[in-house]
Design an enzyme around this catalytic site. Structure first.
Site, PDB file in Angstrom:
ATOM      1  N   GLY B 134       0.840  -1.203   0.000  1.00 61.12           N
ATOM      2  CA  GLY B 134       0.000   0.000   0.000  1.00 61.12           C
ATOM      3  C   GLY B 134       0.866   1.241   0.000  1.00 61.12           C
ATOM      4  N   GLU B 251      12.801  -3.109  -6.301  1.00 64.47           N
ATOM      5  CA  GLU B 251      11.962  -3.211  -7.485  1.00 64.47           C
ATOM      6  C   GLU B 251      12.750  -2.831  -8.727  1.00 64.47           C
ATOM      7  OE1 GLU B 251       8.818  -0.341  -7.897  1.00 64.47           O
ATOM      8  OE2 GLU B 251       7.439  -1.860  -8.650  1.00 64.47           O
TER       9      GLU B 251
END
Lengths: 367, 416
Positions: B134, B251
């Protein structure tokens, strides 16, 4: 997997970089461009003392025999400083043509002198505003002589001999012609450091190179091989143009801040970087394909050429844009890169021609 | 320069290949091969169940999250082995989409206690639990640190109120990591705190978003007085930005090379298509575009190969690898538009039953805008290249050194 140059190759590159940064600053390029000299003779001689003209020429013919990988890195460094020497014409084209297609006798006569820098060779192809084809050549060979006019021959004023594409009884041939006694006229081109000439052959002596009738096929092979080396010159120039833009954007202030802090310029330079990275990676692959005579050499070469042309043209163009008005002055070096990028883009056939070569070499789609 | 594996790499590849041949769900090979542009196709089989099954099979044999230490269920493999594994896993790797957030971003963030690591990481490896993240909010996308979801301490708990968006896989996730604002009166990056939470907690409401292309791959997640125990805080109070950067770094370290560009699709299309001038393949405009796109996709592939070489030598690939998505996203959108243009009205057909390749192009056309936004917009990626690779100065900011509550926003200026 090791998709990088060896430390030995990198050492050669480092050595060339050091030599060129001392001996071939952009002021040297300017003095050739603005003066009477046909090339930066001292630089040419210095390169020869380091044995660089002979990097890929076999030892048996007076070269170093180190192969194409180090030669690619030499090309990159020459491209970065816009060296005003006939290296591309003499080595990537003339020496390569003789190495690939010459008889043993021709190799013995020409290669050692090319390797030592004593002789300068070039390739005479173009005859006018339209691109040469298999059927529109007017320069023709009859036995051991040739006649006709080649326009825009790069380094034609400095060259000792030219490899010439000619019409012949067999179709098209490649021949070697000495340029002593051949009438040469200086031709102004976008990059004056190239010392281009038109060559007027009148019953000039020549000798055949390779098999008669195979001129066009040999030319195609030669162009693909040379494209890899030209691509390295182009990425060398592109990187330097980008470096110039970045350095200026950090120093130049406008609106109370360095112009490099504006996203409009940052994004332009990021795009220059992206084009350069893609071109560099494609050039690396093509270097490997050239060194190993890979089955996909033509595709790899055309791909490297298309990317490198795009990258150098973009970086040289937008380097001027980042510099603003100062970039359009004669005094700033931006136009030198712009000029060279446009020369290199056409020296071996333009982008459109290479896009077609690339598509021709693509394996068919898996539908 | 050498494209072959070393002796050790060859042996590793061989072991991996044999194991995959013996254990992979071959019945999914065909449908998975047709996946792309934001969807995972598993034919008549349930994608989540199949993903969990494959993950479990891999974990039991030590082929899941292979770069992680053995004590957490990994294999302790080297980065280059991880790349080789990815190449060998091939199309089956597409099944890992469900776990990518947990494995790629959440687990490496588990700066929590050793006990928490022992408890959660092996279950991420085995696919028993899925995680989501989130981060983004309706008012905080590229400017993530502008997030407003509040966490207020209450005894041993924090109470969360607010809304997250673009939460992939929230509906299938057991846990999530959550970045919140714990202090609005300090500069915005300094008032953030990271947690992880049970997605089944009371007060969590997950609603799918209907996207512009009609699919629903993402969710909105609403938090209404959700209580998170303090022991589930990751890092110190106020250190959330640092923790978030670690995950984003993870990432971005994911290496390009296999990223979809649309090139095979356009090449296949023009090799069959007849246009007004004759075969599309012979048209000069088509050939020119094809060459440009091939050169770009080859450039990405070769850039990927260079990154792998760097890994192989123990070097860490840098931010220069952010060019992958930047090039591929724009290219895919250009290709889709060009392909549709070539076909005229026929190119508008979206029903795969009528026109398979056109439908695929249509899927690209409608999905590609998202590629240019998700995980860093084209503009943010250019900023990263400009600042971190080229070393250009930071942008002048209107929010620097100001307490979060005082920063101008569309809410407090009344602008919309």
């Amino acid at each position: 997997m090791n998709f990088d140059f060896s430390s030995e190759d990198r050492m050669i590159q480092e050595q060339v970089r050091r030599f060129l940064s001392e001996q071939s600053p952009l002021s040297m390029h300017r003095s050739v461009m603005e003066g009477e000299a046909l090339q930066a003779t001292e630089v040419w001689r210095g390169l020869a003392e380091l044995g660089l003209q002979g990097t890929a020429i076999p030892e048996a013919y007076g070269g170093v025999g180190a192969g194409y990988l180090p030669l690619c890195l030499v090309a990159q460094e020459l491209g970065a400083v816009l060296a005003a020497v006939p290296f591309s014409s003499s080595i990537y084209l003339a020496a390569e043509a003789i190495t690939c297609f010459g008889s043993t006798d021709q190799k013995e006569r020409y290669l050692p002198k090319l390797a030592s820098g004593e002789w300068i060779g070039t390739l005479a192809l173009s005859e006018g505003p339209e691109a040469p084809t298999q059927t529109n050549l007017k320069v023709a060979r009859s036995a051991d002589t040739l006649s006709g006019k080649k326009l825009v021959v790069p380094h034609g004023l400095a060259a000792d001999f030219a490899v010439v594409l000619v019409a012949s009884a067999a179709g098209t041939d490649l021949v070697i012609a000495g340029l002593e006694g051949v009438e040469r006229v200086a031709i102004e081109i976008v990059d004056p450091s190239i010392a281009a000439a038109s060559l007027h052959f009148e019953q000039a002596q020549c000798e055949g190179l390779g098999n008669p009738g195979e001129g066009w096929a040999m030319l195609e092979t030669l162009q693909h091989r040379a494209a890899v080396l030209y691509a390295f010159e182009q990425i060398g120039g592109a990187e330097q143009a980008l470096n110039m833009a970045v350095a200026y954007a950090k120093e130049r202030f406008a609106f109370g801040r360095p112009i490099g802090s504006f996203q409009a310029l940052k994004h332009m330079m990021a795009d220059m970087y992206v084009a350069l990275k893609l071109a560099e990676s494609n050039a690396y692959y093509a270097a490997w394909a050239l060194q190993n005579d890979a089955p996909d050499l033509r595709l790899a070469a055309a791909t490297a050429r298309v990317s490198a042309t795009q990258a150098f043209q973009l970086c040289a163009r937008d380097n001027i844009q980042v510099h603003g008005g100062m970039g359009f002055t004669w005094a700033f070096d931006c136009h030198l890169f712009y000029r060279r990028s446009n020369y290199l883009a056409l020296a071996l056939g333009g982008l459109n021609e290479w896009e077609n070569k690339l598509v021709d070499a693509l394996p068919s789609a898996v539908a | 320069m050498d494209f072959s594996d070393t002796q050790t790499e060859t042996e590793f590849r061989q072991t991996a290949r044999v194991w995959i041949q013996d254990n992979a769900p071959a019945y999914l090979q065909a449908p998975l091969s047709g996946s792309g542009f934001g969807s995972t196709r598993t034919g008549d089989f349930d994608p989540i169940a199949e993903a969990k099954k494959w993950q479990k099979t891999k974990a039991e044999a030590g082929w899941a999250c292979i770069q992680w230490p053995k004590e957490y269920g990994g294999r302790g493999a080297t980065p280059i082995e991880s790349v080789i594994w990815g190449q060998e896993e091939g199309v089956y790797g597409k099944l890992s989409g469900t776990f990518i957030i947990g494995q790629g971003m959440c687990a490496p963030t588990q700066v929590g206690t050793e006990e928490q690591k022992q408890r959660h990481i092996p279950k991420i490896v085995s696919g028993e639990v899925a995680w989501c993240q989130g981060y983004s909010e309706p008012g905080a996308g590229s400017d993530l640190a502008a997030l407003q979801t509040k966490a207020i301490i209450d005894g041993d708990n924090f109470v969360i109120n607010g809304q997250k968006i673009w939460t992939s896989g929230a509906q299938h996730s057991d846990y999530g990591i959550l970045i919140t604002r714990t202090d609005s009166e300090v500069a915005k990056h300094r008032g953030l705190t990271m947690f992880f939470l049970d997605m089944k907690s009371e007060g969590v409401d997950i609603r799918p978003i209907k996207q512009a292309n009609g699919d629903s791959g993402f969710n909105e997640v609403f938090f209404d007085n959700v209580r998170i125990p303090d022991v589930q805080r990751l890092g110190d109070v106020g250190d959330g930005w640092k923790v978030a950067l670690t995950t984003l770094m993870n990432e971005r370290l994911a290496i390009g090379g296999s990223i979809a560009t649309g090139f095979p699709e356009i090449q296949a299309l023009v090799s069959e298509l007849i246009i007004a001038s004759g075969p599309a393949n012979d048209n000069q405009a088509v050939r020119s575009k094809l060459a440009d796109w091939y050169a770009k996709s080859a450039g990405l592939k070769n850039t990927g190969a260079r990154a792998i070489s760097a890994l192989s030598k123990g070097e860490v690939p840098g931010p220069e690898n952010s060019i992958g998505k930047l090039v591929a996203g724009g290219m895919m959108q250009d290709i889709a538009k060009f392909a549709v243009d070539l076909q005229g009205l026929g190119g508008l057909v979206t029903d795969p039953a009528i026109a398979r390749s056109q439908a695929q192009i249509q899927a690209m056309l409608m999905r590609s805008p998202a590629v240019r936004i998700e995980g860093g917009t084209d503009q943010i990626l250019r900023n990263i290249i400009a600042e971190r690779v080229l070393g250009l100065p930071e942008d002048m900011r209107a929010d620097k050194g100001i307490a979060f509550s005082q920063i101008p926003s569309s809410q407090n200026t009344g602008a919309r």
